[in-house]
Scaffold this active site. Structure first.
Site, PDB file in Angstrom:
ATOM      1  N   PHE A  60       1.910   2.641   8.219  1.00  0.00           N
ATOM      2  CA  PHE A  60       2.519   3.648   7.369  1.00  0.00           C
ATOM      3  C   PHE A  60       1.616   4.860   7.261  1.00  0.00           C
ATOM      4  O   PHE A  60       0.475   4.860   7.723  1.00  0.00           O
ATOM      5  CB  PHE A  60       2.850   3.067   5.988  1.00  0.00           C
ATOM      6  CG  PHE A  60       1.659   2.684   5.139  1.00  0.00           C
ATOM      7  CD1 PHE A  60       0.886   1.561   5.421  1.00  0.00           C
ATOM      8  CD2 PHE A  60       1.321   3.443   4.029  1.00  0.00           C
ATOM      9  CE1 PHE A  60      -0.196   1.218   4.621  1.00  0.00           C
ATOM     10  CE2 PHE A  60       0.248   3.105   3.209  1.00  0.00           C
ATOM     11  CZ  PHE A  60      -0.512   1.984   3.518  1.00  0.00           C
ATOM     12  N   GLY A 180      -6.704   1.505  11.433  1.00  0.00           N
ATOM     13  CA  GLY A 180      -5.246   1.523  11.532  1.00  0.00           C
ATOM     14  C   GLY A 180      -4.689   1.417  10.122  1.00  0.00           C
ATOM     15  O   GLY A 180      -5.189   0.616   9.318  1.00  0.00           O
ATOM     16  N   LYS A 181      -3.681   2.209   9.805  1.00  0.00           N
ATOM     17  CA  LYS A 181      -3.115   2.154   8.450  1.00  0.00           C
ATOM     18  C   LYS A 181      -2.006   1.098   8.464  1.00  0.00           C
ATOM     19  O   LYS A 181      -0.807   1.419   8.575  1.00  0.00           O
ATOM     20  CB  LYS A 181      -2.616   3.548   8.036  1.00  0.00           C
ATOM     21  CG  LYS A 181      -2.544   3.735   6.539  1.00  0.00           C
ATOM     22  CD  LYS A 181      -2.438   5.196   6.157  1.00  0.00           C
ATOM     23  CE  LYS A 181      -2.024   5.385   4.713  1.00  0.00           C
ATOM     24  NZ  LYS A 181      -2.880   4.767   3.709  1.00  0.00           N
ATOM     25  N   ILE A 182      -2.438  -0.145   8.397  1.00  0.00           N
ATOM     26  CA  ILE A 182      -1.580  -1.306   8.627  1.00  0.00           C
ATOM     27  C   ILE A 182      -1.203  -1.938   7.285  1.00  0.00           C
ATOM     28  O   ILE A 182      -2.095  -2.220   6.465  1.00  0.00           O
ATOM     29  CB  ILE A 182      -2.331  -2.341   9.503  1.00  0.00           C
ATOM     30  CG1 ILE A 182      -2.725  -1.718  10.845  1.00  0.00           C
ATOM     31  CG2 ILE A 182      -1.493  -3.605   9.692  1.00  0.00           C
ATOM     32  CD1 ILE A 182      -3.776  -2.489  11.607  1.00  0.00           C
ATOM     33  N   TYR A 186      -3.527  -3.955   3.526  1.00  0.00           N
ATOM     34  CA  TYR A 186      -3.649  -3.487   2.142  1.00  0.00           C
ATOM     35  C   TYR A 186      -3.708  -4.615   1.121  1.00  0.00           C
ATOM     36  O   TYR A 186      -3.905  -4.371  -0.070  1.00  0.00           O
ATOM     37  CB  TYR A 186      -2.564  -2.435   1.844  1.00  0.00           C
ATOM     38  CG  TYR A 186      -3.035  -1.088   2.345  1.00  0.00           C
ATOM     39  CD1 TYR A 186      -3.582  -0.155   1.488  1.00  0.00           C
ATOM     40  CD2 TYR A 186      -3.033  -0.807   3.706  1.00  0.00           C
ATOM     41  CE1 TYR A 186      -4.078   1.048   1.956  1.00  0.00           C
ATOM     42  CE2 TYR A 186      -3.531   0.396   4.190  1.00  0.00           C
ATOM     43  CZ  TYR A 186      -4.057   1.321   3.312  1.00  0.00           C
ATOM     44  OH  TYR A 186      -4.571   2.506   3.786  1.00  0.00           O
TER      45      TYR A 186
END
Ligand code: PMP
Length: 330
Positions: A60, A180-182, A186
Site C-alpha cells: 500500500f 517494502g510497504k507490505i 504492519y
C-alpha cells in the site's frame, strides 16, 4: 460509536478543519477506484477468502493532499514518488500494478476531483493478491488494485510527543523486508505502537536486531547532535521514506549537515532534538524518549524550522520545488 466524517464540499465543517483524527472510522460515502472503475466506496469490497486478507500479501501507499484555501487548490505531495515506491514494493511481492506511476497518478487526480474534497486528505492505494486461494506463495496468483481517499488531520501529535523504545524488534530484511510497504509487515508496527500507547507514549521507536535505532512505528526518525542532523541509513530496516528524503533535501538547502549512519539508543537520550517524519506523521517533534526529556523538553529550532518549511511547501504556500506538488483541481 466511532465517529465518521465525509469532508465533502457539502460538509462546511470539514472544509474548515484539518480533518478527523486517526482512529475515526472512515465514512463510506465517497468514491473509490476499484479494479478498473470508479465506484461508491461502500461497493469496493473483497471476498473473505481473499489471499491478501488471509496472509497479508498486499502493498500500500499513504499519500497526502493539502488543501490551500487561498488558492482553492488541493495539492498532492510527491504523488509520483509514492507510485514509484509502490512499484518497488510490488516487485518484492510479485504483484502487477495496473499502470505505471504516471497512469496511477492520473487516477488519483480523477478520484480527488470526483470526491471534490476541500480539506487535507489522505489517499490510500492498495495492490493485493486477490485470488481466493489457499496456497501461501506469491507466484501465479491474481492481483487486485484499489484507491480510496478521506479527510485526515494530524496522524501523530505535532506539538511535542513522547516516544518509547519497543520491546519488539524491527523486522529484518531477511524476514520481512521493511523497505517494502507490505500490509502484513504492519503487524510489527501494531505490536510496537500498542505497547508504546499502553505505557503512555505516542509513538514507538524500533531497534534493529543488533540494537541500533531503526525508525518509528509509522515514521522515520531524525536526531540533532551538535547542529548536525542524523538519520539511520536505508540498510537499518527502515521504510525508505519520501518525507525523510524531502527533509534531507530541504535541510541541506538550509545549510545543515545531514548524515546517514547507525544511531545508538542512548544517543537519543543525549540528543539536542529528536523528531519523526512521514506522510501521515509530517514533522512530529519528540520531547520525551523512554521517560527522559529530550534537550530542554521543548520543540527544538531545527524541527520547528523544517516542519514549517515542509508544511509551506506541501500546501503550496512556498512556491519552491513545484515538481513535488500535483494540483488536483483545474
Ligand atoms: N516508516 C514506516 C514504517 C511508515 O509506515 C512510514 C509511513 N509511510 C514511514 C516510515 C514514512 O514514509 P513516508 O515519508 O514515505 O510516508
Amino acid at each position: 460509536m466511532a465517529s465518521t466524517t465525509t469532508g465533502k464540499v457539502s460538509d462546511p465543517a470539514a472544509a474548515r478543519e484539518a480533518g478527523p483524527a486517526p482512529g475515526s472510522e472512515i465514512a463510506e460515502t465517497g468514491v473509490a477506484y476499484f479494479d478498473g472503475a470508479f465506484v461508491p466506496l461502500g461497493e469496493a469490497k473483497v471476498s473473505i477468502a481473499t489471499h491478501a486478507l488471509q496472509y497479508g500479501t498486499a502493498v500500500f501507499e499513504g499519500i497526502r493532499g493539502y488543501w490551500n484555501e487561498r488558492q482553492e487548490q488541493l495539492y498532492v505531495f510527491r504523488l509520483r514518488e509514492h507510485f514509484e515506491r509502490m512499484a518497488r514494493s510490488c516487485r518484492i511481492m510479485r504483484i502487477d500494478l495496473p499502470g505505471d506511476p504516471d497512469e496511477l497518478s492520473a487516477i488519483v487526480v480523477e478520484l480527488l476531483r470526483r470526491n471534490a474534497f476541500r480539506s487535507d486528505v489522505y489517499v490510500r492505494p492498495l495492490a493485493y493478491k486477490a485470488a481466493r486461494v489457499v496456497k501461501v506463495a506469491l507466484h501465479g496468483l491474481r492481483d487486485g488494485f484499489g484507491i480510496y481517499a478521506f479527510p485526515l488531520g494530524d496522524y501523530l501529535p505535532t506539538g511535542g510527543l513522547a516516544a518509547r523504545t519497543a520491546s519488539w524488534r524491527r523486522i529484518s530484511d531477511e524476514a520481512i523486508p521493511a523497505r517494502g510497504k507490505i500490509t502484513g509487515a504492519y503487524v510489527n508496527t501494531a505490536l510496537a505502537v500498542d505497547e508504546a500507547v499502553e505505557f503512555g507514549a505516542d509513538e514507538a521507536i524500533f531497534l534493529t536486531s543488533d540494537g541500533h535505532v531503526s525508525e518509528g512505528g509509522g515514521s522515520n526518525l531524525f536526531m540533532v547532535r551538535d547542529g548536525e542532523l542524523v538519520t539511520p541509513c536505508v540498510t537499518e530496516e527502515i521504510l525508505e521514506g519520501i518525507t525523510r528524503e524531502t527533509l534531507v533535501t530541504i535541510a541541506r538547502e538550509a545549510g545543515y549537515r545531514v548524515v546517514e549512519r547507525k544511531i545508538d539508543r542512548t544517543e537519543l537520550f543525549i540528543a539536542d532534538e529528536v523528531f519523526f517524519c512521514g506522510t501521515g506523521a509530517q514533522v512530529a517533534p519528540c520531547v520525551r524518549v523512554d521517560n527522559r526529556t529530550v534537550g530542554d523538553g521543548r520543540i527544538g529550532p531545527v524541527a520547528r524550522a523544517l516542519g514549517e518549511r515542509y508544511s509551506a511547501l506541501a500546501h503550496g504556500d512556498d512556491a519552491a520545488h513545484p515538481e513535488w506538488r500535483t494540483a488536483a483541481y483545474r
